[in-house]
Every structure is written in C-alpha cells, then in structure tokens.
Design a protein around this motif. Sequence first.
Motif, PDB file in Angstrom:
ATOM      1  N   GLU A 107      39.962  44.110  43.242  1.00 31.87           N
ATOM      2  CA  GLU A 107      41.420  44.026  43.309  1.00 31.87           C
ATOM      3  C   GLU A 107      42.011  43.838  41.920  1.00 31.87           C
ATOM      4  O   GLU A 107      43.140  44.250  41.662  1.00 31.87           O
ATOM      5  CB  GLU A 107      41.839  42.851  44.197  1.00 31.87           C
ATOM      6  CG  GLU A 107      41.375  43.004  45.644  1.00 31.87           C
ATOM      7  CD  GLU A 107      41.881  41.880  46.522  1.00 31.87           C
ATOM      8  OE1 GLU A 107      42.231  42.156  47.677  1.00 31.87           O
ATOM      9  OE2 GLU A 107      41.919  40.723  46.061  1.00 31.87           O
ATOM     10  N   LEU A 108      41.240  43.201  41.033  1.00 34.24           N
ATOM     11  CA  LEU A 108      41.739  42.918  39.690  1.00 34.24           C
ATOM     12  C   LEU A 108      41.718  44.148  38.788  1.00 34.24           C
ATOM     13  O   LEU A 108      42.667  44.404  38.048  1.00 34.24           O
ATOM     14  CB  LEU A 108      40.879  41.835  39.027  1.00 34.24           C
ATOM     15  CG  LEU A 108      41.160  40.392  39.383  1.00 34.24           C
ATOM     16  CD1 LEU A 108      40.006  39.506  38.936  1.00 34.24           C
ATOM     17  CD2 LEU A 108      42.455  39.945  38.722  1.00 34.24           C
ATOM     18  N   PRO A 149      44.648  47.403  38.858  1.00 39.76           N
ATOM     19  CA  PRO A 149      45.889  47.219  38.110  1.00 39.76           C
ATOM     20  C   PRO A 149      45.655  46.975  36.618  1.00 39.76           C
ATOM     21  O   PRO A 149      46.435  47.430  35.782  1.00 39.76           O
ATOM     22  CB  PRO A 149      46.531  45.985  38.769  1.00 39.76           C
ATOM     23  CG  PRO A 149      45.460  45.328  39.555  1.00 39.76           C
ATOM     24  CD  PRO A 149      44.492  46.402  39.934  1.00 39.76           C
ATOM     25  N   LEU A 167      47.292  49.278  33.680  1.00 38.43           N
ATOM     26  CA  LEU A 167      48.141  48.731  32.619  1.00 38.43           C
ATOM     27  C   LEU A 167      47.538  48.965  31.239  1.00 38.43           C
ATOM     28  O   LEU A 167      48.255  49.197  30.269  1.00 38.43           O
ATOM     29  CB  LEU A 167      48.379  47.231  32.862  1.00 38.43           C
ATOM     30  CG  LEU A 167      49.238  46.917  34.091  1.00 38.43           C
ATOM     31  CD1 LEU A 167      49.259  45.418  34.371  1.00 38.43           C
ATOM     32  CD2 LEU A 167      50.665  47.430  33.880  1.00 38.43           C
ATOM     33  N   MET A 193      51.372  40.354  31.850  1.00 41.82           N
ATOM     34  CA  MET A 193      50.604  40.682  33.059  1.00 41.82           C
ATOM     35  C   MET A 193      49.132  40.864  32.739  1.00 41.82           C
ATOM     36  O   MET A 193      48.252  40.412  33.477  1.00 41.82           O
ATOM     37  CB  MET A 193      51.173  41.948  33.712  1.00 41.82           C
ATOM     38  CG  MET A 193      52.549  41.742  34.322  1.00 41.82           C
ATOM     39  SD  MET A 193      53.140  43.164  35.274  1.00 41.82           S
ATOM     40  CE  MET A 193      53.443  44.339  33.969  1.00 41.82           C
ATOM     41  N   LEU A 219      45.839  38.828  34.275  1.00 40.55           N
ATOM     42  CA  LEU A 219      44.716  39.524  34.927  1.00 40.55           C
ATOM     43  C   LEU A 219      43.433  39.280  34.146  1.00 40.55           C
ATOM     44  O   LEU A 219      42.363  39.030  34.717  1.00 40.55           O
ATOM     45  CB  LEU A 219      44.991  41.030  35.004  1.00 40.55           C
ATOM     46  CG  LEU A 219      46.122  41.475  35.931  1.00 40.55           C
ATOM     47  CD1 LEU A 219      46.402  42.958  35.754  1.00 40.55           C
ATOM     48  CD2 LEU A 219      45.766  41.184  37.380  1.00 40.55           C
ATOM     49  N   HIS A 244      41.676  36.061  34.831  1.00 35.06           N
ATOM     50  CA  HIS A 244      40.898  36.076  36.070  1.00 35.06           C
ATOM     51  C   HIS A 244      39.585  36.822  35.890  1.00 35.06           C
ATOM     52  O   HIS A 244      38.547  36.409  36.403  1.00 35.06           O
ATOM     53  CB  HIS A 244      41.707  36.711  37.194  1.00 35.06           C
ATOM     54  CG  HIS A 244      42.750  35.812  37.764  1.00 35.06           C
ATOM     55  ND1 HIS A 244      42.479  34.896  38.744  1.00 35.06           N
ATOM     56  CD2 HIS A 244      44.053  35.659  37.456  1.00 35.06           C
ATOM     57  CE1 HIS A 244      43.588  34.236  39.034  1.00 35.06           C
ATOM     58  NE2 HIS A 244      44.557  34.670  38.253  1.00 35.06           N
ATOM     59  N   LEU A 262      52.381  50.723  38.232  1.00 39.31           N
ATOM     60  CA  LEU A 262      51.859  49.922  39.345  1.00 39.31           C
ATOM     61  C   LEU A 262      52.269  50.514  40.693  1.00 39.31           C
ATOM     62  O   LEU A 262      51.500  50.460  41.659  1.00 39.31           O
ATOM     63  CB  LEU A 262      52.356  48.477  39.223  1.00 39.31           C
ATOM     64  CG  LEU A 262      51.766  47.695  38.043  1.00 39.31           C
ATOM     65  CD1 LEU A 262      52.451  46.346  37.876  1.00 39.31           C
ATOM     66  CD2 LEU A 262      50.259  47.492  38.246  1.00 39.31           C
ATOM     67  N   LEU A 307      49.972  53.430  41.247  1.00 38.62           N
ATOM     68  CA  LEU A 307      48.664  52.931  41.675  1.00 38.62           C
ATOM     69  C   LEU A 307      48.706  52.482  43.134  1.00 38.62           C
ATOM     70  O   LEU A 307      47.765  52.733  43.900  1.00 38.62           O
ATOM     71  CB  LEU A 307      48.244  51.767  40.773  1.00 38.62           C
ATOM     72  CG  LEU A 307      46.934  51.067  41.118  1.00 38.62           C
ATOM     73  CD1 LEU A 307      45.764  52.039  41.067  1.00 38.62           C
ATOM     74  CD2 LEU A 307      46.682  49.884  40.187  1.00 38.62           C
ATOM     75  N   ASN A 355      47.194  44.715  47.686  1.00 39.21           N
ATOM     76  CA  ASN A 355      46.495  44.081  46.562  1.00 39.21           C
ATOM     77  C   ASN A 355      47.377  42.929  46.067  1.00 39.21           C
ATOM     78  O   ASN A 355      48.476  43.152  45.555  1.00 39.21           O
ATOM     79  CB  ASN A 355      46.274  45.120  45.459  1.00 39.21           C
ATOM     80  CG  ASN A 355      45.559  44.543  44.252  1.00 39.21           C
ATOM     81  OD1 ASN A 355      45.956  43.499  43.738  1.00 39.21           O
ATOM     82  ND2 ASN A 355      44.527  45.218  43.799  1.00 39.21           N
ATOM     83  N   TYR A 386      47.429  40.967  43.534  1.00 37.54           N
ATOM     84  CA  TYR A 386      47.846  40.962  42.129  1.00 37.54           C
ATOM     85  C   TYR A 386      48.986  41.950  41.916  1.00 37.54           C
ATOM     86  O   TYR A 386      49.979  41.641  41.252  1.00 37.54           O
ATOM     87  CB  TYR A 386      46.670  41.280  41.219  1.00 37.54           C
ATOM     88  CG  TYR A 386      45.525  40.310  41.393  1.00 37.54           C
ATOM     89  CD1 TYR A 386      45.558  39.041  40.817  1.00 37.54           C
ATOM     90  CD2 TYR A 386      44.414  40.627  42.177  1.00 37.54           C
ATOM     91  CE1 TYR A 386      44.536  38.132  40.991  1.00 37.54           C
ATOM     92  CE2 TYR A 386      43.377  39.724  42.364  1.00 37.54           C
ATOM     93  CZ  TYR A 386      43.448  38.475  41.764  1.00 37.54           C
ATOM     94  OH  TYR A 386      42.433  37.577  41.955  1.00 37.54           O
ATOM     95  N   ILE A 387      48.830  43.132  42.486  1.00 37.45           N
ATOM     96  CA  ILE A 387      49.883  44.141  42.353  1.00 37.45           C
ATOM     97  C   ILE A 387      51.157  43.661  43.022  1.00 37.45           C
ATOM     98  O   ILE A 387      52.258  43.792  42.470  1.00 37.45           O
ATOM     99  CB  ILE A 387      49.419  45.483  42.970  1.00 37.45           C
ATOM    100  CG1 ILE A 387      48.213  46.025  42.194  1.00 37.45           C
ATOM    101  CG2 ILE A 387      50.558  46.495  42.973  1.00 37.45           C
ATOM    102  CD1 ILE A 387      47.653  47.314  42.766  1.00 37.45           C
ATOM    103  N   MET A 395      52.902  41.088  40.785  1.00 43.09           N
ATOM    104  CA  MET A 395      53.456  41.641  39.544  1.00 43.09           C
ATOM    105  C   MET A 395      54.669  42.507  39.826  1.00 43.09           C
ATOM    106  O   MET A 395      55.672  42.451  39.106  1.00 43.09           O
ATOM    107  CB  MET A 395      52.383  42.448  38.811  1.00 43.09           C
ATOM    108  CG  MET A 395      51.265  41.581  38.258  1.00 43.09           C
ATOM    109  SD  MET A 395      50.098  42.479  37.213  1.00 43.09           S
ATOM    110  CE  MET A 395      49.274  43.485  38.413  1.00 43.09           C
TER     111      MET A 395
END
Lengths: 220, 220
Positions: free
Chosen positions: A87-88, A91, A95, A157, A161, A164, B95, B98, B151, B153-154, B157
Amino acid sequence: MPVPNDHAKPIRKTAKESAFIQIQQWIIDGTLLPGEKLNDIELAKALGVSRTPIRESLQLLEVQGFVEMFPGKATQVTAVEKESITELLPPLAALQALSAELAIPLLSDETISLLESTNKRFSEAVHAQDYFSAIKIDEEFHQIIVDTANNPYIISMIASLQAHVSRLFFHNSIVLTQQSIKEHDQIIDLMKEGNTATVSSVMRDNWLRAIDEFNNLQSE
Amino acid sequence: MPVPNDHAKPIRKTAKESAFIQIQQWIIDGTLLPGEKLNDIELAKALGVSRTPIRESLQLLEVQGFVEMFPGKATQVTAVEKESITELLPPLAALQALSAELAIPLLSDETISLLESTNKRFSEAVHAQDYFSAIKIDEEFHQIIVDTANNPYIISMIASLQAHVSRLFFHNSIVLTQQSIKEHDQIIDLMKEGNTATVSSVMRDNWLRAIDEFNNLQSE
DNA sequence: AAACATTTGTCCGTATGTATA
DNA sequence: ATATACATACGGACAAATGTT
C-alpha cells in the motif's frame, strides 16, 4: 559520538519537537514495539518533560499513522504489517516519478554532479555489501530529486511515506540490488535529456520493484 | 441536503475534534482570512472550550498546512496564493490517476452504476450552471474511485490536498467545463475495459486541465 | 451493580521567550 | 539598552470516561 547540533533551525527547539523526533525514532527503530501501549506519564518522565508536549507529539504521530489513539481508552503504537508495503510503495513510486518529471526543468549542473557522486557512493556501498548504508544513500539520492522538484506538498507527503517504509525496512532488513545502480544512472541520463515520460516510468519501476524484493525476502 | 452523519465513528467526539473541524472550515470558507493572526484565547472563548484543545487543533492544522506556527512568536492562517494551484494539482492528479489504476481490479457492478449515475448528476448540474453543486458532485465522483482503490495512505493524502484545493476554489470560484463530463465517461469506460495505462493518463489530464482553467479565470 | 483504578481529555496558572516603546 | 507588554510553551491539577473487580 558528536551531538547532532541543529544548526539548520534558527528558531528555538521546543520540547514538543524533540519529544516528537525521539518518539518517532523509537517507533521506527523498534524500541517502541508495534502494539505497545504508550503511557504519556511514563514518556514524560523518560524525556524529562510534562505530559503536554508528549500528548501533542503523540497526536502528530497519529496523523502520520505511527500511533493510534482511542479517546478515553488507550494510545498505542500501530502495527507493522508487511502487507502494508504493497500500500505504501505505489503512491510513493507515483510521487517520486512525478518529482523526477518536475525536477527536469529545474536541474542545475551542480545537482547533476551531486546525483552522480551520490550514486557512486551508493554503488560502493552495495558492492561492499554495506546494505544499511546503501539504504540511507539510496534515500539521499531520491531526496535530491525531490528537493529539486521543490514542491512543498510532495516533499511532506514523501517524507511521511518514507518514514513508514524505513520502519518496515528496519523491521525486515531489505536488501537493495545492483539493478538500482543502473536505474539511477538511467534516471540521471533521462533527466539530462529531458525525457519526461521515460524517466517517470523508470522511476516508478525502480520503486515498485522493491515490492517484489520485499516479498521475496519474506518467503526465504 | 442530507446531513453527512458520520456513522463510521462510534467513538466519542472530543472537544479537540470539533474545534479542529470548525476552525478548518472557517479557514476554508474564508471566515478566518489568510494571514490572520490566531489568538488561542479568543478561539477558545468563541468555541466554548479551553485553550488546550484549541492549541492541539492548531497543531494538526499546521501539519495540514492551513496555519503556520512560529514557536513563541505567533500563529497565523497561511496565505492563499493562487500560484499554489500549480503545486497542488500535479501531485493530486498523480494520486487520482493511481487511484483509478488501483481501482480497476476492485470494481463491482454497483460501483460502476454509482459512477455512471454520479456523472449524470454532474452533467445536470453543469448544464443547469449550478457550478457550486457541480464542484461538490465532481468531488463525489472522484471520491468513489479513491474509496474503491481502498489505499489508506492515498485516501489521507488526497483528503488533505483536496481540502487545500477547496479552499482555493472557495476564494476564487472556479468553473468546471463540459469537457469533464466526457472525460468522466471515458474514465468509466476505460476502467471497465481494464485499460490501466490510458485511464491513468486521462485522469491525470482531467485534473491538470484545472490548472489552465484556474489561470484563465485569473486573467478575465 | 457499584465503587475503584487507570488513562485520557480538559482547564488554567505560570514561565519563557519575543517584540515594541 | 532596559523595561514593559504580550503571546506562546509548558506544567500540574482536576474532570470525564473506560474497564475491572
């Protein structure tokens, strides 16, 4: 060990700031274990401050996803699930790819040399099998690009991320492959050419590949 | 208009939470003006709570970029600069693109119908020149896709970036064009086909186009 | 079921640092 | 330069809520 004096901050260092940094570090490096209950009074005593800056730090850590607060019930360190890498990284990859695109028109000769020398150090660390250093230098390399893109929203952002990801790597010790060295060179070349579309996809793949490497690690 | 009741949160609403939501809303809708100095005692009186939850809210708002705190000096609302749209939309577009990619394998028939009916409502609002509703429905449309991608995190953000965009739109009143309606249909079709690459670029363009529309607005 | 222990949330007073006269 | 006014940062006590015995 030299004390890391913060010459970068002319503003005063508040108790909240230092508490935040320390607690975050403890969570990333595993001193505070996933699921561990956080007692603000204990933390306050341990850090020599009152509950107030501790509470404030914990709230900021909650926003970043390192801590979970149940109002009136408890405050605890969030779990580290290896699945969260899936999941990390998407994104983060998106980015980072965007950063590379945005950095292109802002590239200076100095920046390019810095990228090249950083990738050289990265290569040396990989060959020396010093994987801990390699991870830190890899982070530096990408940070240069992010800083060059100079977009405050992206910077913040990615920082979150990345924290983590660092935590996951600390708990699982990932190994960066030689392929990254080549990809970094390729990224530098493509940025020099101004090849926006290609650098974006190479950057993205560079990051997404870490998902596979991470998963392979689990099954070994 | 149906009240958005937060059935998702069975936990108690703390004073900090309500203060945070209220102050953020005041900043977005312009009640608290850009650059305005925030006095925690005043805010505390206005919201009927003490300074503590106000301070905590302000710190969270600082993380989100709505206020700026100078420790020991002052706390003020951040500026709204129209140029920031050029910094906000690229990461938001990336994002959102994505999200569309990630949503594809998770699409259900119900979700597709929901997207279609939402875009129908969007189309009606645009034709009725009800641009305020159109903006809200456009947000809904994209939120469905983001929620489907699922997700965390997405989601977080995008929520933060979207709040800043809303603030800019509130201060400048942007107008969404008919082209968005077609693009939304295209996005739905491409997702149905599972055409990852194309939906990604259409989504991205859909968002980046807002930069031009926003800038045109300024010069009229 | 009720009282207790524990933990968090809130209040407000005080100290410290900043800007202005 | 010193002093004064003021805003923020911090501390510690109290209140509310939760879970437990």
